[in-house]
Every structure is written in structure tokens, then in C-alpha cells.
Design a protein around this motif. Structure first.
Motif, mmCIF file in Angstrom:
data_model
loop_
_atom_site.group_PDB
_atom_site.id
_atom_site.type_symbol
_atom_site.label_atom_id
_atom_site.label_comp_id
_atom_site.label_asym_id
_atom_site.label_seq_id
_atom_site.Cartn_x
_atom_site.Cartn_y
_atom_site.Cartn_z
ATOM 1 N N GLU A 44 -2.483 37.225 84.580
ATOM 2 C CA GLU A 44 -1.209 36.709 85.119
ATOM 3 C C GLU A 44 -1.724 34.998 85.626
ATOM 4 O O GLU A 44 -0.785 34.293 85.223
ATOM 5 N N GLU A 45 -2.932 34.748 85.679
ATOM 6 C CA GLU A 45 -3.149 33.295 85.531
ATOM 7 C C GLU A 45 -2.950 32.315 84.071
ATOM 8 O O GLU A 45 -2.396 31.128 84.245
ATOM 9 N N ALA A 46 -2.968 33.374 83.127
ATOM 10 C CA ALA A 46 -2.528 32.840 81.719
ATOM 11 C C ALA A 46 -1.182 32.275 81.867
ATOM 12 O O ALA A 46 -0.741 31.294 81.221
ATOM 13 N N LYS A 47 -0.390 33.215 82.313
ATOM 14 C CA LYS A 47 1.137 33.060 82.137
ATOM 15 C C LYS A 47 1.558 31.877 83.117
ATOM 16 O O LYS A 47 2.079 30.963 82.769
ATOM 17 N N GLU A 51 3.220 28.409 81.626
ATOM 18 C CA GLU A 51 4.292 27.759 82.180
ATOM 19 C C GLU A 51 4.205 26.397 82.784
ATOM 20 O O GLU A 51 4.951 25.635 82.451
ATOM 21 N N THR A 52 3.050 26.142 83.384
ATOM 22 C CA THR A 52 2.987 24.963 84.045
ATOM 23 C C THR A 52 2.436 23.802 82.919
ATOM 24 O O THR A 52 3.478 22.817 83.016
ATOM 25 N N VAL A 53 1.624 24.137 81.989
ATOM 26 C CA VAL A 53 1.491 23.142 81.037
ATOM 27 C C VAL A 53 2.987 22.688 80.083
ATOM 28 O O VAL A 53 3.129 21.434 79.953
ATOM 29 N N MET A 54 3.562 23.931 79.675
ATOM 30 C CA MET A 54 5.024 23.549 78.973
ATOM 31 C C MET A 54 6.097 22.603 79.873
ATOM 32 O O MET A 54 6.740 21.686 79.518
ATOM 33 N N THR A 55 5.995 23.172 81.306
ATOM 34 C CA THR A 55 7.013 22.447 82.301
ATOM 35 C C THR A 55 6.468 21.119 82.276
ATOM 36 O O THR A 55 7.491 20.122 82.140
ATOM 37 N N ALA A 56 5.294 20.738 82.388
ATOM 38 C CA ALA A 56 4.862 19.422 82.651
ATOM 39 C C ALA A 56 4.923 18.507 81.429
ATOM 40 O O ALA A 56 5.201 17.323 81.563
ATOM 41 N N VAL A 72 -4.381 24.287 86.591
ATOM 42 C CA VAL A 72 -5.339 24.978 87.738
ATOM 43 C C VAL A 72 -4.831 24.808 88.992
ATOM 44 O O VAL A 72 -4.962 26.022 89.793
ATOM 45 N N VAL A 73 -4.541 23.932 89.331
ATOM 46 C CA VAL A 73 -3.894 23.699 91.013
ATOM 47 C C VAL A 73 -2.820 24.616 91.299
ATOM 48 O O VAL A 73 -2.884 25.322 92.277
ATOM 49 N N ILE A 74 -1.603 24.624 90.184
ATOM 50 C CA ILE A 74 -0.772 25.556 90.372
ATOM 51 C C ILE A 74 -1.072 27.111 90.437
ATOM 52 O O ILE A 74 -0.700 28.002 91.094
ATOM 53 N N ASN A 77 -2.888 27.862 93.512
ATOM 54 C CA ASN A 77 -2.086 28.053 94.763
ATOM 55 C C ASN A 77 -0.845 29.098 94.409
ATOM 56 O O ASN A 77 -0.037 29.319 95.530
ATOM 57 N N SER A 78 -0.805 29.665 93.374
ATOM 58 C CA SER A 78 0.328 30.687 93.263
ATOM 59 C C SER A 78 -0.187 31.918 93.791
ATOM 60 O O SER A 78 0.456 33.234 93.870
ATOM 61 N N HIS A 79 -1.610 31.939 94.191
ATOM 62 C CA HIS A 79 -2.167 33.272 94.896
ATOM 63 C C HIS A 79 -2.297 32.937 96.308
ATOM 64 O O HIS A 79 -2.586 32.057 96.692
#
Length: 94
Positions: A44-47, A51-56, A72-74, A77-79
Motif C-alpha cells: 500500500e505504501e508503494a502505491k 501516486e504522490t511522486v507523480m502528482t507532485a 514519505v510524509v504522505i 500520514n495516510s495511516h
């Protein structure tokens, strides 16, 4: 044992990104995945990282360290809880 840390998505046949773009995103993903000890691109962290890398990146961020740190921060904090203590007490890391 080798970890599968490649991004959770691949460059499509008709890419909208150059190879240099993918190299930047992959490097940021690898750095974030190593920080979070992601063992597989199906985690789940990989996804979240991908997504975060691509969006940013799509918003104009081209700095590998910045992309990785944000991912890493996202991901953290997603958990709802992250245990960082020996007694298992809840601790927000980021």
C-alpha cells in the motif's frame, strides 16, 4: 534477497513523459521506498508513494529529494497510526 522497489506503474507505450522525467520520478520513488522500507511495489505504501511522486511531478516539482520527502510524509500520514515506540503507543511521525 533483492527487494522489488520499482514504481508501482510503468511508462506507457505512448509516454507523456520523457525518459528523463521517468528517471526523476523513479529516483524519488526509490528514495522514499528505501526510507519506508517498502518491500514490494504491491505494498500500500508503494502505491501512495507512486501516486504522490507523480502528482507532485505533474505540478512542477522536479527535485528528487523534495519529491521523496513529500511521498514519505504522505505515506506516513495516510495511516491512522504509526507506532514508533516500544510500548506500541500511537505516535504521529510527520
Amino acid at each position: 534477497m533483492k527487494r522489488n522497489t520499482s514504481m508501482a506503474f510503468d511508462n506507457p507505450l505512448n509516454p507523456m513523459y520523457s525518459q528523463d522525467d521517468w528517471d526523476i520520478m523513479q529516483a524519488a520513488y526509490d528514495k522514499a521506498a528505501a526510507t519506508l522500507v517498502v518491500k514490494s511495489s504491491s505494498d500500500e505504501e508503494a502505491k501512495v508513494i507512486a501516486e504522490t511522486v507523480m502528482t507532485a511531478f505533474n505540478r512542477g516539482n522536479r527535485d528528487i529529494n523534495s519529491l521523496a520527502a513529500l511521498a514519505v510524509v504522505i505515506a506516513v500520514n495516510s495511516h491512522p497510526t504509526v507506532s514508533g515506540t516500544k510500548d506500541g503507543a500511537e505516535q504521529r511521525v510527520a
